[in-house]
Motif scaffolding. Structure first.
Motif, PDB file in Angstrom:
ATOM      1  N   ALA A 284     -19.072  24.499  41.892  1.00 52.27           N
ATOM      2  CA  ALA A 284     -17.628  24.658  41.262  1.00 52.27           C
ATOM      3  C   ALA A 284     -17.923  23.850  40.153  1.00 52.27           C
ATOM      4  O   ALA A 284     -16.985  24.338  39.081  1.00 52.27           O
ATOM      5  CB  ALA A 284     -16.977  23.758  42.593  1.00 52.27           C
ATOM      6  N   ALA A 285     -18.595  22.773  39.931  1.00 53.76           N
ATOM      7  CA  ALA A 285     -18.483  22.060  38.646  1.00 53.76           C
ATOM      8  C   ALA A 285     -19.185  22.933  37.612  1.00 53.76           C
ATOM      9  O   ALA A 285     -18.746  22.804  36.339  1.00 53.76           O
ATOM     10  CB  ALA A 285     -19.400  20.680  38.915  1.00 53.76           C
ATOM     11  N   VAL A 286     -20.226  23.632  38.013  1.00 57.74           N
ATOM     12  CA  VAL A 286     -20.738  24.577  37.151  1.00 57.74           C
ATOM     13  C   VAL A 286     -19.746  25.463  36.446  1.00 57.74           C
ATOM     14  O   VAL A 286     -19.905  25.818  35.323  1.00 57.74           O
ATOM     15  CB  VAL A 286     -22.178  25.140  37.585  1.00 57.74           C
ATOM     16  CG1 VAL A 286     -22.840  26.201  36.429  1.00 57.74           C
ATOM     17  CG2 VAL A 286     -23.249  24.091  37.875  1.00 57.74           C
ATOM     18  N   ARG A 287     -18.940  26.230  37.359  1.00 52.90           N
ATOM     19  CA  ARG A 287     -17.979  27.270  37.116  1.00 52.90           C
ATOM     20  C   ARG A 287     -17.048  26.549  36.213  1.00 52.90           C
ATOM     21  O   ARG A 287     -16.514  27.245  35.055  1.00 52.90           O
ATOM     22  CB  ARG A 287     -17.556  27.796  38.410  1.00 52.90           C
ATOM     23  CG  ARG A 287     -18.435  28.598  38.918  1.00 52.90           C
ATOM     24  CD  ARG A 287     -17.689  29.423  39.937  1.00 52.90           C
ATOM     25  NE  ARG A 287     -18.725  30.091  41.115  1.00 52.90           N
ATOM     26  CZ  ARG A 287     -19.279  29.710  42.153  1.00 52.90           C
ATOM     27  NH1 ARG A 287     -18.937  28.668  42.816  1.00 52.90           N
ATOM     28  NH2 ARG A 287     -20.009  30.405  42.700  1.00 52.90           N
ATOM     29  N   ALA A 288     -16.763  25.367  36.463  1.00 57.22           N
ATOM     30  CA  ALA A 288     -15.404  24.656  35.646  1.00 57.22           C
ATOM     31  C   ALA A 288     -16.221  24.419  34.263  1.00 57.22           C
ATOM     32  O   ALA A 288     -15.573  24.700  33.168  1.00 57.22           O
ATOM     33  CB  ALA A 288     -15.201  23.140  36.192  1.00 57.22           C
ATOM     34  N   GLU A 289     -17.300  24.037  34.060  1.00 55.44           N
ATOM     35  CA  GLU A 289     -18.192  23.803  32.802  1.00 55.44           C
ATOM     36  C   GLU A 289     -18.204  25.325  31.911  1.00 55.44           C
ATOM     37  O   GLU A 289     -17.747  25.238  30.762  1.00 55.44           O
ATOM     38  CB  GLU A 289     -19.501  23.326  32.978  1.00 55.44           C
ATOM     39  CG  GLU A 289     -19.297  21.991  33.156  1.00 55.44           C
ATOM     40  CD  GLU A 289     -20.798  21.225  33.319  1.00 55.44           C
ATOM     41  OE1 GLU A 289     -21.380  21.400  32.226  1.00 55.44           O
ATOM     42  OE2 GLU A 289     -21.052  20.398  34.347  1.00 55.44           O
ATOM     43  N   LEU A 290     -18.508  26.249  32.614  1.00 54.43           N
ATOM     44  CA  LEU A 290     -18.578  27.586  32.136  1.00 54.43           C
ATOM     45  C   LEU A 290     -17.087  27.955  31.518  1.00 54.43           C
ATOM     46  O   LEU A 290     -17.223  28.366  30.307  1.00 54.43           O
ATOM     47  CB  LEU A 290     -19.059  28.619  33.076  1.00 54.43           C
ATOM     48  CG  LEU A 290     -20.325  28.595  33.403  1.00 54.43           C
ATOM     49  CD1 LEU A 290     -20.615  29.594  34.523  1.00 54.43           C
ATOM     50  CD2 LEU A 290     -21.175  29.201  32.165  1.00 54.43           C
ATOM     51  N   ALA A 291     -16.071  27.585  32.246  1.00 49.80           N
ATOM     52  CA  ALA A 291     -14.696  28.016  31.793  1.00 49.80           C
ATOM     53  C   ALA A 291     -14.414  27.055  30.717  1.00 49.80           C
ATOM     54  O   ALA A 291     -13.726  27.649  29.744  1.00 49.80           O
ATOM     55  CB  ALA A 291     -13.822  27.651  32.996  1.00 49.80           C
TER      56      ALA A 291
END
Length: 88
Positions: free
Chosen positions: A37-44
């Motif tokens: 979830a944190a990695v996806r947020a960073e991608l966004a």
């Protein structure tokens, strides 16, 4: 380890306790680092930075590759609280 071994190792108890605490900190840091979830947020956020003109395409590609590598490791390890629903 028997009773005698425990008695002989007693002076090292603070060191063993410190080592255990450091291992717990490292484990938690890795859990957060590889949390899908944190990695996806960073991608966004990275995509927003690209759209805002804060970074160029080359920088975006480099950072995106790093994040996707982290996400791949996270999914392989089953770490974090991402869509796979597992936690450690």
């Amino acid at each position: 380890m028997g009773l005698i071994g425990e008695v002989l190792m007693l002076p090292f108890a603070p060191v063993r306790g410190s080592l255990w605490a450091m291992q717990q900190v490292v484990a938690e840091a890795e859990r957060q680092y590889y949390d899908p979830a944190a990695v996806r947020a960073e991608l966004a956020r990275l995509e927003q930075r690209l759209e805002a003109g804060e970074i160029d395409d080359a920088e975006f590609d480099r950072l995106e590759d790093e994040l996707l590598d982290r996400l791949e490791v996270a999914m392989t390890r089953g770490t974090g609280t991402g869509n796979n629903g597992t936690t450690r």
